[in-house]
Enzyme design. Structure first.
Site, mmCIF file in Angstrom:
data_model
loop_
_atom_site.group_PDB
_atom_site.id
_atom_site.type_symbol
_atom_site.label_atom_id
_atom_site.label_comp_id
_atom_site.label_asym_id
_atom_site.label_seq_id
_atom_site.Cartn_x
_atom_site.Cartn_y
_atom_site.Cartn_z
ATOM 1 N N LEU A 44 0.856 -1.179 0.000
ATOM 2 C CA LEU A 44 0.000 0.000 0.000
ATOM 3 C C LEU A 44 0.895 1.232 0.000
ATOM 4 O O LEU A 44 2.101 1.132 0.247
ATOM 5 C CB LEU A 44 -0.916 0.007 1.225
ATOM 6 N N SER A 45 0.313 2.397 -0.255
ATOM 7 C CA SER A 45 1.159 3.593 -0.281
ATOM 8 C C SER A 45 1.859 3.798 1.065
ATOM 9 O O SER A 45 2.962 4.340 1.109
ATOM 10 C CB SER A 45 0.343 4.832 -0.652
ATOM 11 N N GLU A 46 1.229 3.342 2.160
ATOM 12 C CA GLU A 46 1.878 3.474 3.465
ATOM 13 C C GLU A 46 1.515 2.307 4.371
ATOM 14 O O GLU A 46 0.358 1.871 4.423
ATOM 15 C CB GLU A 46 1.446 4.768 4.152
ATOM 16 N N THR A 47 2.528 1.798 5.066
ATOM 17 C CA THR A 47 2.331 0.891 6.195
ATOM 18 C C THR A 47 2.923 1.590 7.405
ATOM 19 O O THR A 47 4.041 2.118 7.344
ATOM 20 C CB THR A 47 3.022 -0.467 5.959
#
Length: 287
Positions: A44-47
């Site tokens: 995902l774009s951020e974890t």
């Protein structure tokens, strides 16, 4: 080792919209290498990884936590949607009892409070400075083609380039932009730019009354396009507040998923960014 994980769609009250983030509440720190591998796996774009600062605290009683954000390829200094999503996990799923949570991050302390059905984040304001468009002609060509540009600004702190489309452009011009992420990355290799914001004036007189629209591209950080970007609005909020003469604004990021943000530029050099969040997945990473 078992690591709990939540996927939360931030800046939306509906699933499959807004910006998804993977949230991992941890009892203790892991290695940087493992953080990065998990983020790449989640893709995902951020974890984001949440850890307690005080060993005697837990996720229900603690009010201060450490946050670290990773894209699939690198750690980042600031991420809005994953911070919002982290607060949502702690308040909703861990039933945190505090009215305010404070996260220690690479960008300093970030506070989040509950407000109605959503959350308000206290973020730094990152003002951009006006640039000569000719200095960025390659990146502008890839990003917006032959569409008319009104302003080019750069925020040196965040390395985000803000490009404002002409007021004569329809919203559909922004929504339908086809940006080649690989070409965008190749067009700017100086290191001055790590993210591209394309924005335009909104339609505050038409319901629901958005003051401005935007999209955000960050192939330099491993993200072709980020669906809804809190950190970009620390730059956008500063720019549009001055342009519109307003402190409170409604913003819409018109990616394919789309997301809504409420902004309030404060007199102390910070910005409140508010939005809702929806949990769409809860599970366990087994290592």
């Amino acid at each position: 080792m078992e690591i709990p994980v939540f996927t939360v769609d931030a800046f939306s009250n509906l699933p499959f919209r807004g910006n998804p983030a993977a949230i991992c509440p941890l009892m203790h720190e892991l290695t940087d290498d493992l953080y990065q591998k998990i983020a790449a796996e989640m893709n995902l774009s951020e974890t984001v990884f949440i850890t307690s600062i005080n060993p005697s605290d837990n996720f229900t009683t603690g009010s201060r936590f450490r946050l670290r954000w990773f894209t699939p390829t690198t750690e980042v200094n600031l991420c809005g949607h994953a911070t919002l999503a982290s607060a949502a996990v702690l308040f909703k799923h861990k039933e945190n009892v505090n009215p305010k949570l404070v996260f220690e991050t690479r960008s300093g302390d970030l506070a989040v409070t509950q407000q109605g059905e959503g959350y308000v984040m206290d973020f730094p304001l990152n003002p951009p400075t006006k640039q000569d468009a000719n200095e960025f002609k390659d990146i502008l060509k890839v990003a917006v083609g032959n569409h008319q540009i009104q302003d080019v600004y750069l925020c040196p702190i965040t390395k985000k380039l803000l490009v404002r489309l002409s007021d004569s452009c329809e919203r559909s011009v922004l929504a339908n932009l086809k940006v080649d992420a690989a070409a965008l990355q190749r067009s700017e290799t100086s290191g001055r730019v790590k993210g591209l914001i394309v924005t335009m004036r909104g339609s505050p007189d038409c319901q629901p009354g958005y003051d401005f629209y935007s999209r955000y591209f960050a192939p330099w950080m491993g993200i072709a396009e980020d669906p809804v970007t809190g950190s970009a609005h620390t730059v956008l909020g500063s720019y549009w507040s001055k342009e519109l003469g307003k402190k409170k604004m409604m913003a819409y990021q018109c990616s394919s998923r789309g997301g809504e943000l409420e902004l309030e530029v404060r007199d102390d050099g910070r910005i409140n960014i508010a939005g809702q969040a929806v949990t769409v997945l809860q599970g366990t990473i087994t290592l």
